[in-house]
Design a protein around this motif. Structure first.
Motif, PDB file in Angstrom:
ATOM      1  N   ILE A  22      -4.572   6.632  -3.212  1.00 27.09           N
ATOM      2  CA  ILE A  22      -5.850   5.981  -2.924  1.00 27.09           C
ATOM      3  C   ILE A  22      -6.078   4.801  -3.861  1.00 27.09           C
ATOM      4  O   ILE A  22      -6.508   3.719  -3.435  1.00 27.09           O
ATOM      5  N   VAL A  23      -5.758   4.995  -5.146  1.00 29.32           N
ATOM      6  CA  VAL A  23      -5.871   3.889  -6.106  1.00 29.32           C
ATOM      7  C   VAL A  23      -4.920   2.755  -5.719  1.00 29.32           C
ATOM      8  O   VAL A  23      -5.274   1.574  -5.774  1.00 29.32           O
ATOM      9  N   GLY A  24      -3.704   3.131  -5.318  1.00 24.68           N
ATOM     10  CA  GLY A  24      -2.733   2.129  -4.882  1.00 24.68           C
ATOM     11  C   GLY A  24      -3.220   1.357  -3.665  1.00 24.68           C
ATOM     12  O   GLY A  24      -3.011   0.138  -3.564  1.00 24.68           O
ATOM     13  N   LEU A  25      -3.884   2.054  -2.733  1.00 28.62           N
ATOM     14  CA  LEU A  25      -4.419   1.395  -1.543  1.00 28.62           C
ATOM     15  C   LEU A  25      -5.520   0.391  -1.923  1.00 28.62           C
ATOM     16  O   LEU A  25      -5.533  -0.742  -1.415  1.00 28.62           O
ATOM     17  N   ILE A  26      -6.422   0.799  -2.806  1.00 26.18           N
ATOM     18  CA  ILE A  26      -7.500  -0.100  -3.245  1.00 26.18           C
ATOM     19  C   ILE A  26      -6.927  -1.330  -3.946  1.00 26.18           C
ATOM     20  O   ILE A  26      -7.344  -2.462  -3.701  1.00 26.18           O
ATOM     21  N   PHE A  27      -5.929  -1.093  -4.795  1.00 30.36           N
ATOM     22  CA  PHE A  27      -5.309  -2.208  -5.530  1.00 30.36           C
ATOM     23  C   PHE A  27      -4.613  -3.171  -4.566  1.00 30.36           C
ATOM     24  O   PHE A  27      -4.777  -4.399  -4.660  1.00 30.36           O
ATOM     25  N   ALA A  28      -3.817  -2.634  -3.621  1.00 34.82           N
ATOM     26  CA  ALA A  28      -3.107  -3.478  -2.652  1.00 34.82           C
ATOM     27  C   ALA A  28      -4.090  -4.252  -1.782  1.00 34.82           C
ATOM     28  O   ALA A  28      -3.861  -5.418  -1.440  1.00 34.82           O
ATOM     29  N   PHE A  29      -5.206  -3.602  -1.421  1.00 37.14           N
ATOM     30  CA  PHE A  29      -6.226  -4.249  -0.598  1.00 37.14           C
ATOM     31  C   PHE A  29      -6.834  -5.443  -1.339  1.00 37.14           C
ATOM     32  O   PHE A  29      -6.983  -6.536  -0.772  1.00 37.14           O
ATOM     33  N   LEU A  30      -7.172  -5.247  -2.614  1.00 40.60           N
ATOM     34  CA  LEU A  30      -7.779  -6.323  -3.402  1.00 40.60           C
ATOM     35  C   LEU A  30      -6.787  -7.468  -3.628  1.00 40.60           C
ATOM     36  O   LEU A  30      -7.161  -8.644  -3.536  1.00 40.60           O
ATOM     37  N   ILE A  31      -5.535  -7.132  -3.922  1.00 38.87           N
ATOM     38  CA  ILE A  31      -4.527  -8.166  -4.153  1.00 38.87           C
ATOM     39  C   ILE A  31      -4.296  -8.982  -2.890  1.00 38.87           C
ATOM     40  O   ILE A  31      -4.070 -10.199  -2.940  1.00 38.87           O
ATOM     41  N   ASP A  32      -4.371  -8.321  -1.724  1.00 34.68           N
ATOM     42  CA  ASP A  32      -4.208  -9.040  -0.467  1.00 34.68           C
ATOM     43  C   ASP A  32      -5.350 -10.025  -0.244  1.00 34.68           C
ATOM     44  O   ASP A  32      -5.182 -11.036   0.433  1.00 34.68           O
ATOM     45  N   ILE A 308      -0.792   1.067   2.681  1.00 38.44           N
ATOM     46  CA  ILE A 308      -0.299   0.388   1.479  1.00 38.44           C
ATOM     47  C   ILE A 308       0.895  -0.504   1.804  1.00 38.44           C
ATOM     48  O   ILE A 308       0.948  -1.677   1.414  1.00 38.44           O
ATOM     49  N   LEU A 309       1.862   0.039   2.540  1.00 42.20           N
ATOM     50  CA  LEU A 309       3.064  -0.733   2.859  1.00 42.20           C
ATOM     51  C   LEU A 309       2.760  -1.902   3.782  1.00 42.20           C
ATOM     52  O   LEU A 309       3.393  -2.965   3.682  1.00 42.20           O
ATOM     53  N   ALA A 310       1.806  -1.718   4.698  1.00 40.58           N
ATOM     54  CA  ALA A 310       1.429  -2.832   5.578  1.00 40.58           C
ATOM     55  C   ALA A 310       0.792  -3.955   4.770  1.00 40.58           C
ATOM     56  O   ALA A 310       1.058  -5.146   5.021  1.00 40.58           O
ATOM     57  N   LEU A 311      -0.044  -3.613   3.803  1.00 42.76           N
ATOM     58  CA  LEU A 311      -0.649  -4.633   2.927  1.00 42.76           C
ATOM     59  C   LEU A 311       0.413  -5.329   2.080  1.00 42.76           C
ATOM     60  O   LEU A 311       0.361  -6.542   1.877  1.00 42.76           O
ATOM     61  N   ILE A 312       1.395  -4.566   1.592  1.00 46.34           N
ATOM     62  CA  ILE A 312       2.484  -5.156   0.809  1.00 46.34           C
ATOM     63  C   ILE A 312       3.308  -6.104   1.683  1.00 46.34           C
ATOM     64  O   ILE A 312       3.679  -7.206   1.255  1.00 46.34           O
ATOM     65  N   ALA A 313       3.584  -5.680   2.928  1.00 39.29           N
ATOM     66  CA  ALA A 313       4.329  -6.541   3.849  1.00 39.29           C
ATOM     67  C   ALA A 313       3.564  -7.833   4.119  1.00 39.29           C
ATOM     68  O   ALA A 313       4.154  -8.921   4.184  1.00 39.29           O
ATOM     69  N   ASP A 314       2.247  -7.727   4.264  1.00 38.75           N
ATOM     70  CA  ASP A 314       1.431  -8.917   4.488  1.00 38.75           C
ATOM     71  C   ASP A 314       1.481  -9.843   3.273  1.00 38.75           C
ATOM     72  O   ASP A 314       1.530 -11.069   3.418  1.00 38.75           O
ATOM     73  N   LEU A 315       1.493  -9.265   2.075  1.00 40.08           N
ATOM     74  CA  LEU A 315       1.582 -10.073   0.853  1.00 40.08           C
ATOM     75  C   LEU A 315       2.906 -10.827   0.787  1.00 40.08           C
ATOM     76  O   LEU A 315       2.947 -12.020   0.468  1.00 40.08           O
TER      77      LEU A 315
END
Length: 354
Positions: A22-32, A308-315
């Motif tokens: 969940i923390v990883g998801l929030i972090f990836a979301f903000l970085i995106d 998380i992985l979808a956000l990373i792929a978008d980044l």
């Protein structure tokens, strides 16, 4: 009788997995939200989300009109494709099953192509004027296409027991639908062909808040059905006879799994294009993180990991500080190929699923 258990010896580590994800998801979301053609400081992003005025007013438009809908779309897409892949891997008892591999995304693409490429000028104008109704029509068309291919594969799976044969047939169905789309392209205008080809590259960008009002409830409905199917899916892992002995109606379970997987894959394909590999790779990552095949744990885990992985792929699809954007499917292929390769090499030493 084999049971579905979490095999992790350290329960403390097991209990920390979900909070970490969940923390990883929030972090990836903000970085995106932070990174893009214009990099915006993270504290300014948080201020904008909290309704405060940033240093530059243009940043508010960038975040609220473009990046926030894109990040939400990526979150929904990753969760939907991951859960859809998990359901199909369980239903077919096939570690390489997924929306893209078994031709489900191709079926959804065919549904969208039939709407986009064959619609008359009058129909196209009505779809634009109808707005949400037009978007919903694309979702329905994509879901019907996905359900049709998935239904065919389900019938074939009862007659073909070999995993590789089933995968080859899935690829053949994908080629067949692609062939139909190619024929449609030959009779379409240059503008429609260009729009369709751009759509096939895959992208989380360009989704408006109006479209999210359609996409979000559709995906949440599909995920809700998947959660309600957790126990029947667990029963299917132990065999159809065992599932029937527990009072589970196998035919009804299959029908609901097909419906949920088709809605999830079809809706994402309609709005974002055919996104490859996420549906295959994510369930395997979660099985190894949680050391379990219990769908009551895997479904929420896969949804979070997929987001998380979808956000990373978008980044990774963006050149930070530049207007250039890579095709999303190229990035998901680079992320998913090592996982799929690992699954194929590992199959000889470990059965699936356990």
């Amino acid at each position: 009788m084999q049971k579905l258990l979490i095999y992790s010896k350290d329960k403390t580590i097991k209990n920390l997995v979900f909070p970490i994800l969940i923390v990883g998801l929030i972090f990836a979301f903000l970085i995106d939200l932070v990174l893009g053609s214009i990099n915006i400081p993270i504290y300014e992003v948080i201020n904008i989300l909290l309704g405060q005025e940033p240093e530059k007013m243009t940043w508010t438009n960038i975040i609220l009109k473009f990046r926030l809908p894109k990040a939400l779309t990526a979150t929904l897409a990753g969760a939907a494709l991951g859960v859809s892949g998990l359901q199909m891997q369980t239903l077919f008892k096939n570690p390489l099953a997924g929306p893209f591999v078994l031709g489900i995304s191709s079926g959804a693409s065919l549904g969208v192509a039939l709407v986009v490429l064959t619609a008359t000028t009058t129909t196209q104008t009505l779809l634009v004027e109808w707005g949400v109704i037009g978007d919903l029509g694309l979702v329905i068309a994509a879901s019907i296409g996905a359900a049709s291919v998935l239904g065919i594969m389900l019938v074939v799976s009862h007659r073909v027991q070999d995993t590789m044969t089933l995968l080859i047939l899935g690829l053949l169905f994908g080629y067949a639908t692609s062939a139909i789309v190619s024929i449609l392209l030959q009779f379409s205008s240059q503008e429609r062909i260009q729009n369709y080809l751009m759509w096939t590259f895959g992208s989380f960008a360009g989704i408006t808040w109006r479209q999210l009002t359609i996409l979000t409830p559709v995906i949440l409905l599909g995920l809700l059905v998947a959660v309600l199917l957790s126990k029947p899916l667990n029963a299917l892992l132990l065999g159809e006879s065992y599932a029937r002995s527990l009072g589970s109606t196998v035919q009804h379970t299959r029908l609901f799994v097909i419906s949920s997987a088709s809605i999830l894959a079809g809706a994402i394909t309609a709005f974002c294009g055919p996104i490859a590999f996420l549906g295959v790779a994510i369930p395997h990552l979660c099985r190894n993180i949680f050391y379990t095949s219990d769908h009551r744990i895997l479904i929420p885990g896969v949804a979070i990991m997929g987001a998380i992985l979808a956000l990373i792929a978008d980044l990774f699809s963006q050149f930070w500080g530049s207007q250039m954007v890579l095709p999303l499917n190229a990035i998901t292929a680079l992320l998913g190929t090592p996982v799929v390769t690992w699954v194929i090499l590992r199959r000889n030493s470990q059965k699936f699923p356990t």
